[in-house]
Design an enzyme around this catalytic site. Structure first.
Site: not given
Ligand code: KE4
Length: 429
Positions: A266, A238, A143
């Site tokens: 993060k 990523d 993801y």
């Molecule tokens: P954000 O747009 O949520 O800040 O980041 C997206 C993203 C991009 N790349 C990786 C490897 C990520 O894990 C994420 C976001 N992770 C999720 C957890 N599985 C955020 C939690 C959520 O979507 O509420």
């Protein structure tokens, strides 16, 4: 008696889709009522009923120091007193770019934004602008945020391009995304042989945290690196989740593989909205106002958020920080595996730095298909028993967990004790 969590959840669903601002929080994968929190301190959280929990989500990674670290809070207060935002450059952004480059040397130039989604979306657009190519490769189960081109699943056959994996994503957009199997070097080699000169970039979680924790085969990463080099495709790591989580220099330091671009999020915001993308200077020079690839953001490099991130990144550089975090996380894994064994429950677990995976299957999965074979009902029973005991795990069998520097030996011991009870509940079926 109705809990305040239930009351708030009922009311929230009237005004917020699913009652949440991000789907995983709704507990739909595990069932039950989501927990509404009102306070966190160190390794602990308190919900709106005043119940205490040990937190193994850490806001999905950012809270690596634990909640409300006094130095981070103080830096936010100090920055906020000078205004929350200027919409103009500040010295803090230069400091952050310099620190990121120092800790992740492959990021020769860096641009800050406000989320991991923005970071990956921008990195892909930059790679397309740099190469003049349209197609991208991602991997099933990984993801990278919710931009249209990344909400795509594998087409019916290897060569048929992606199909939308979400409503609202046009087939014409999904068609540019090829989705392959993680850790499958042969499939990757075949697709590059077929159309390597049409591939703008490959984006990958170098250690996966979004189909639970899956570690790469080193040979898979080295094959990926050499194929991208050979065909002129941009390799994007990523590291939104793995950056400053699995090691100070991220997964690229752990595996000694240098990507062309990296995305971060993060931890670099310390809990406030910060994303970043960066990499080779020749690629980053494609970005406006220098080059023709447009990318922008009102709150990009926000001084308050960057202050929280800078303080966090300074503190994680302490001598032995990652050794302690890694050891504490491994100690938790060993204790959980032992507890499952004594309850005769089929279970496995592993960790990389401060992130971990728990699996209700005999061995740790190495692919999406293997992960899908795990026993989800067993995980859900385990999850709810642990929640009852005041241990807050990710509300999905397909999410990694996180330990913070604030998790003490007694926190770990308490968690393992709670797991003995939880595995008994799983066994009872
Ligand atoms: P954000 O747009 O949520 O800040 O980041 C997206 C993203 C991009 N790349 C990786 C490897 C990520 O894990 C994420 C976001 N992770 C999720 C957890 N599985 C955020 C939690 C959520 O979507 O509420």
């Amino acid at each position: 008696m109705t809990s305040n969590n239930q009351i708030l959840f009922e009311q929230s669903q009237q005004l917020i889709p699913g009652g949440v601002n991000s789907p995983v929080r709704a507990f739909r994968s595990v069932g039950g009522t989501p927990v509404f929190f009102k306070k966190g301190l160190g390794s602990k959280l308190w919900d709106v009923d005043g119940k205490e929990y040990l937190d193994y989500i850490n806001s999905w990674g950012p809270m690596i120091l634990g909640h409300a670290h006094p130095d981070v809070v103080a830096s936010v207060q100090a920055a906020a007193a000078n205004s929350l935002s200027f919409g103009a450059p500040t010295g803090l952004e230069l400091e952050m770019a310099a620190l990121i480059h120092k800790l992740v040397p492959s990021m020769e130039q860096v641009r800050l934004n406000s989320s991991g989604t923005e970071a990956t979306m921008s990195a892909i657009r930059t790679a397309r602008g740099f190469t003049g190519r349209d197609k991208i490769i991602k991997f099933e189960g990984c993801y990278h945020g919710h931009s249209d081109g990344l909400l795509v699943k594998a087409g019916s056959g290897l060569l048929t391009f992606g199909e939308p994996d979400s409503g609202g994503v046009p087939a014409s957009v999904a068609a540019h995304t090829i989705t392959l199997e993680y850790n499958n070097s042969q499939q990757l080699t075949d697709i590059f042989k077929q159309m390597g000169d049409e591939i703008a970039c490959v984006i990958i979680e170098p250690v996966v945290g979004n189909m639970n924790l899956i570690v790469p085969h080193l040979e898979f990463l080295t094959t990926l690196r050499s194929l991208c080099t050979h065909y002129g495709a941009v390799l994007i790591f990523d590291e939104v989740m793995t950056g400053f989580r699995v090691a100070l220099g991220g997964a690229q330091a752990l595996y000694n593989i240098q990507p062309d671009m990296t995305t971060l999020g993060k931890v670099i915001g310390g809990g406030l909205p910060v994303g970043a993308f960066g990499g080779r200077k020749d690629i980053m020079q494609c970005l406006a106002p220098v080059g023709k690839v447009y990318q922008a953001g009102t709150l990009s490099g926000n001084p308050v958020a960057v202050s929280a991130g800078l303080t966090t990144l300074k503190l994680v550089q302490a001598e032995g920080f990652y050794e302690r975090l890694t050891a504490q996380t491994q100690k938790l894994m060993d204790g959980l595996v032992q507890a499952a064994k004594s309850a005769h429950v089929t279970f496995s677990a592993q960790s990389v730095g401060g992130m971990f995976g728990l699996y209700f299957r005999a061995d740790c999965p190495t692919s999406y298909a293997e992960m899908m074979q795990s026993d989800r009902p067993a995980f859900n029973r385990f999850f709810h028993s642990m929640l009852e005991s005041g241990v807050y795990l990710g509300p999905s069998a397909f999410e990694a967990g996180f330990v913070s520097a604030a998790h003490t030996d007694s926190d770990i011991a308490y968690t393992i004790e709670a797991a003995h009870q939880a595995f008994a509940t799983v066994k009872a079926g």
